[in-house]
Design a protein around this motif. Structure first.
Motif: not given
Ligand SMILES: Nc1ncnc2c1ncn2[C@@H]1O[C@H](COP(=O)(O)OP(=O)(O)OP(=O)(O)O)[C@@H](O)[C@H]1O
Ligand SMILES: [Mg+2]
Length: 240
Positions: A16-17, A36-39, A210-217
């Motif tokens: 997941v991460l 949703n679900g990005a981690g 800020a940090y943007v996370i997508e699918t655990g990255r």
């Protein structure tokens, strides 16, 4: 203050991460935004010691002259005692217990009774609604009031780093603004804040970076005003 390097986390067999790195300076407010679900929750739970990373390091320095602590090897209660407090997704107040009892639970690792009393007074001043409802069961509070209680409880551990998981969720815009104003005040007292939000508009208004996370990255990072003006961020998270 907090330095996360190349974090890899699995939940069951799901990765997941992926190789997450992020840094938080003392006194900063930093947002972690993503769908949703990005981690996002998984990241906070790993910092709190509720999930164990498969790889990577989380280093935390409680004060500038303190030795760094390896949070990835520590138990949750020791992480809380070192000054990292987590206001969880869904607030997690104990609905049968009173407002005051919920607040006192936040201090369960402390034994400096004088300090606890001082902090309690301060929190009741900061959140007058909690003072008014101190004897009432937490379950009878409105959503916004429960959020304030959850923040107040987190503050009762006297955190140096306060992590909040979606404090705006399910709340009316006016209440959300009030809560962010309070969080600003908390930040101004010197508490460093790591905020997780799907509400990217509010998060970028609130946070320094800020940090943007997508699918655990981590796919993007920078000062909030730069991200708020970035075309990709605008399209994906700010409604165009
Ligand atoms: N207990 C679990 N077991 C297995 N997979 C899980 C578990 N909890 C979460 N996941 C998965 O881990 C990934 C990240 O979830 P996480 O809760 O960290 O996302 P999030 O960014 O907080 O999402 P949201 O905005 O919906 O709260 C998702 O794909 C999710 O399905
Ligand atoms: Mg979440």
């Amino acid at each position: 203050m907090l330095n996360i390097q190349s974090l890899d986390v699995y939940r069951g067999s799901t990765h997941v991460l992926h190789d997450i790195s992020l840094q938080i300076g003392r006194g900063e407010s930093v947002a972690l935004i993503g769908a949703n679900g990005a981690g996002k929750t998984s990241t906070l739970r790993t910092i709190s010691g509720l999930l164990s990373p498969r790889g990577g390091t989380i280093t935390y320095r409680p004060s500038p002259d303190a030795d760094p602590l390896a949070l990835h090897n520590m138990k949750t209660e020791d992480i809380v005692a070192a000054g990292v407090s987590h206001c969880p997704e869904g607030r997690g107040v104990f609905s049968q217990l009173s407002v005051l009892e919920n607040l006192n639970i936040g201090a369960f690792l402390r034994n400096d009774n004088e300090g606890i009393k001082r902090d309690l007074d301060q929190i009741l001043t900061l959140f007058p609604i909690l003072a008014e409802r101190r004897g009432q069961a937490a379950g009878s509070l409105s959503g916004g009031e429960q959020m304030m209680l959850a923040v107040g409880r987190a503050l009762m551990s006297r955190p140096k780093l306060l992590m909040l998981d979606e404090p705006s969720l399910g709340l009316a815009p006016l209440i959300v603004e009030q809560i962010f104003k309070l969080l600003q005040e908390v930040n101004e007292t010197g508490v460093t804040i790591l905020l997780v939000e799907q509400n990217a508009v509010m998060a970028l208004e609130f946070a320094d970076r800020a940090y943007v996370i997508e699918t655990g990255r981590v796919v993007m990072e920078g000062p909030s005003n730069e991200l708020a003006n970035d075309d990709n961020v605008r399209k994906a998270y700010l409604g165009g």
